[in-house]
Design a protein around this motif. Structure first.
Motif, short mmCIF file in Angstrom:
data_model
loop_
_atom_site.label_atom_id
_atom_site.label_comp_id
_atom_site.label_asym_id
_atom_site.label_seq_id
_atom_site.Cartn_x
_atom_site.Cartn_y
_atom_site.Cartn_z
N MET A 1 32.93 22.17 -111.17
CA MET A 1 32.59 21.88 -112.55
C MET A 1 33.28 22.92 -113.44
SD MET A 1 30.93 20.17 -114.90
CE MET A 1 30.10 19.03 -113.83
N VAL A 2 33.85 22.44 -114.55
CA VAL A 2 34.57 23.31 -115.48
C VAL A 2 34.08 23.04 -116.90
CG1 VAL A 2 36.84 23.86 -116.46
CG2 VAL A 2 36.63 23.38 -114.02
N VAL A 3 33.86 24.11 -117.66
CA VAL A 3 33.58 24.02 -119.09
C VAL A 3 34.71 24.75 -119.80
CG1 VAL A 3 32.02 24.67 -120.97
CG2 VAL A 3 31.08 23.92 -118.78
N THR A 4 35.29 24.09 -120.79
CA THR A 4 36.37 24.68 -121.58
C THR A 4 35.85 25.01 -122.97
OG1 THR A 4 37.98 23.35 -120.37
CG2 THR A 4 38.70 24.27 -122.47
N ILE A 5 36.26 26.16 -123.45
CA ILE A 5 35.94 26.55 -124.83
C ILE A 5 37.24 26.45 -125.62
CG2 ILE A 5 35.12 28.36 -126.37
CD1 ILE A 5 33.65 29.56 -123.89
N LYS A 6 37.22 25.60 -126.66
CA LYS A 6 38.41 25.40 -127.49
C LYS A 6 37.97 24.89 -128.85
CE LYS A 6 43.06 23.47 -127.28
NZ LYS A 6 44.01 22.71 -126.48
N THR A 11 33.36 22.11 -124.06
CA THR A 11 33.68 20.77 -123.56
C THR A 11 33.54 20.77 -122.04
OG1 THR A 11 35.23 20.45 -125.38
CG2 THR A 11 35.39 18.94 -123.52
N PRO A 12 32.59 20.03 -121.48
CA PRO A 12 31.57 19.25 -122.20
C PRO A 12 30.47 20.18 -122.73
CG PRO A 12 31.19 19.09 -119.84
CD PRO A 12 32.45 19.90 -120.02
N ALA A 13 29.83 19.76 -123.81
CA ALA A 13 28.74 20.55 -124.39
C ALA A 13 27.44 20.30 -123.64
CB ALA A 13 28.57 20.22 -125.87
N GLN A 28 39.92 28.76 -123.96
CA GLN A 28 41.25 28.37 -124.42
C GLN A 28 41.37 28.48 -125.94
OE1 GLN A 28 42.07 24.45 -122.86
NE2 GLN A 28 42.26 25.20 -120.76
N ASP A 29 40.48 29.27 -126.53
CA ASP A 29 40.48 29.45 -127.97
C ASP A 29 41.27 30.70 -128.34
OD1 ASP A 29 39.78 28.59 -130.53
OD2 ASP A 29 37.66 28.40 -130.03
N GLY A 50 42.09 33.07 -123.17
CA GLY A 50 42.84 32.90 -121.93
C GLY A 50 42.11 33.34 -120.68
N LYS A 51 40.92 33.88 -120.81
CA LYS A 51 40.16 34.37 -119.66
C LYS A 51 39.15 33.34 -119.19
CE LYS A 51 42.19 38.35 -119.67
NZ LYS A 51 43.13 38.72 -118.63
N SER A 52 38.73 33.52 -117.92
CA SER A 52 37.73 32.64 -117.31
C SER A 52 36.66 33.49 -116.63
CB SER A 52 38.37 31.73 -116.26
OG SER A 52 39.29 30.86 -116.85
N ALA A 53 35.51 32.87 -116.42
CA ALA A 53 34.42 33.49 -115.66
C ALA A 53 33.64 32.37 -115.00
CB ALA A 53 33.51 34.31 -116.58
#
Length: 81
Positions: A1-6, A11-13, A28-29, A50-53
């Protein structure tokens, strides 16, 4: 499962996962963000652009609202079922 911040949004919220699911959160913001449960059940800490956790979904079924603590208007809900 992945959540992206942009664009100052998750996304998804709203997402539904099994208990204990590992979720990767990627920023990704152009500014720092967090993904933090309002009840403090999980928290990515500050994610620079550009970072992930990763976070782990609670083992107890339920609904867990989350926000960005830097930008509290950013909201979402993690449902564990």
């Amino acid at each position: 499962m992945v959540v992206t911040i942009k664009n100052f949004a998750f996304t998804p919220a709203d997402l539904t996962v099994a208990p204990g699911t590992v979720i990767t959160v990627t920023n990704q913001d152009t500014t720092a963000h967090t993904l933090t449960a309002t009840g403090k059940e999980f928290d990515t800490g500050t994610l620079e652009p550009g970072k992930s956790a990763t976070i782990t979904a609670p083992t107890t079924a339920g609904s867990y609202p989350f926000i960005c603590t830097i930008h509290p208007f950013m909201k979402g809900t993690l449902t564990v079922s």
